[in-house]
Design an enzyme around this catalytic site. Structure first.
Site, PDB file in Angstrom:
ATOM      1  N   LYS A  54      30.795  14.975  67.925  1.00 14.45           N
ATOM      2  CA  LYS A  54      30.814  15.288  69.360  1.00 14.45           C
ATOM      3  C   LYS A  54      30.841  16.796  69.568  1.00 14.45           C
ATOM      4  CE  LYS A  54      33.176  11.117  70.753  1.00 14.45           C
ATOM      5  NZ  LYS A  54      34.467  10.453  70.824  1.00 14.45           N
ATOM      6  N   GLN A  98      40.343  10.898  72.253  1.00 12.66           N
ATOM      7  CA  GLN A  98      39.786   9.949  71.277  1.00 12.66           C
ATOM      8  C   GLN A  98      40.741   8.767  71.086  1.00 12.66           C
ATOM      9  OE1 GLN A  98      36.754  10.076  69.887  1.00 12.66           O
ATOM     10  NE2 GLN A  98      37.066   8.301  68.577  1.00 12.66           N
ATOM     11  N   ASP A 121      34.550   9.608  79.725  1.00  6.81           N
ATOM     12  CA  ASP A 121      34.480   8.303  79.068  1.00  6.81           C
ATOM     13  C   ASP A 121      34.318   7.173  80.083  1.00  6.81           C
ATOM     14  OD1 ASP A 121      34.614   8.204  76.258  1.00  6.81           O
ATOM     15  OD2 ASP A 121      36.722   8.808  76.264  1.00  6.81           O
TER      16      ASP A 121
END
Ligand code: GUN
Length: 298
Positions: A54, A98, A121
């Site tokens: 990422k 995460q 997200d």
């Protein structure tokens, strides 16, 4: 019949190139550099690989990448404190924590502490509510990546039978909402579904997102179906090495499907590309400027 390969890796490369062009235009026209903060708690090897990828992709697209590695014994209060600081930082347009988090931390509390407009997200309860009610929030990256691949392959999906195997908040549930928006008839199957083979067998579109290696057997797939495999499972081989397999029994499924995503190289690369796209969207919304259009070939 042998299925066409749906090349998510190639599609993601085109999308990332398009995003890099958008980022350079935003810098030039508005002096705006989108910034993504990624918080990684602990040392889970799979999470470390995701986060490294990422960060690399964010920087390659010309965006600012901010990394926040934290010890696995960090307290929930410290993590919430970091999220609050990132919410108030004008250089940070997207925040990604995460998952999974260690068991002593309440995941939902952390996700819902992220400002909804920075939740790239799309996991915040406000964003899942907006998706469920037809609003314009942030959309989870993996399901949105799957929809882009499906639109590219199938065009109009109205009236098609879509069966999703897996009911997670990250993939299964948002995937169902997105497929409903495409006018599909949607079924979410899961570990308690009776006669999974029959349910999968009626699908024009199969989305496998259960996290169980090759749970979806190839012989279940209806002839001519489109199969999207979200699973990435590491399997030990006899020689001590390992290989990645999806949630679908690929070789047999490819004999029935019209098109199928490989693992690796299917959905995985799309998730990161869509994360970059969501970060650009978030930055534009926060700066109150028009969101760039994707070029027509992606
Ligand atoms: N862990 C596995 N996939 C994801 C994802 O898409 N987002 C976050 N935040 N954590 C993950």
């Amino acid at each position: 019949m042998s299925a066409d390969l749906i090349d998510g890796k190639a599609f993601a490369e085109k999308l990332k190139a398009d995003i890099a062009r958008q980022v350079s235009a935003l810098k030039e026209q508005y002096d705006l550099t989108p910034g993504l903060a990624v918080v990684l708690v602990g040392e889970d090897p799979a999470s470390q690989i995701y986060v490294r990828n990422k960060n690399k992709s964010t920087a390659a697209a010309g965006m600012n990448s901010f990394e926040y590695p934290m010890e696995s014994n960090v307290s929930e209060a410290e993590l919430l404190d970091l999220v609050a600081r990132l919410n108030n930082d004008p250089a940070v347009h997207g925040i990604l924590v995460q998952l999974p988090l260690p068991p002593h931390i309440n995941e939902a509390a952390v996700i819902d502490a992220i400002a909804p407009e920075k939740d790239v997200d799309g996991f915040h309860v406000i964003n899942s509510g907006l998706l469920a009610t037809g609003g314009n929030g942030m959309v989870p990256c993996t399901p949105l990546g799957c929809i882009m691949l499906l639109r590219d392959r199938l065009g109009d999906m109205s009236g098609l039978e879509a069966v999703i195997v897996g009911r997670s908040n990250i993939v299964g549930k948002p995937m169902a909402q997105l497929l409903l928006n495409e006018n599909c008839t949607v079924t979410i199957a899961h570990s308690r579904t009776r006669d999974l083979a029959r349910v999968v067998g009626r699908a024009d579109i199969v989305i496998a997102a259960v996290g169980r290696p090759e749970l979806v057997r190839g012989s279940w797939i209806r002839d001519g179906a489109t199969v999207i495999d979200v699973g990435i499972n590491r399997m030990a081989k006899e020689d001590g090495k390992s290989r990645l397999v999806g949630d679908v029994e690929y070789a047999e499924a490819a004999k029935h499907a019209a098109a199928i995503t490989p693992v690796p190289g299917g959905v995985g690369p799309m998730t990161i590309a869509v994360l970059l796209k969501n970060t650009v969207t978030a930055a534009c919304r926060q700066a109150n400027i028009p969101e760039p259009e994707l070029s027509s070939d992606v």
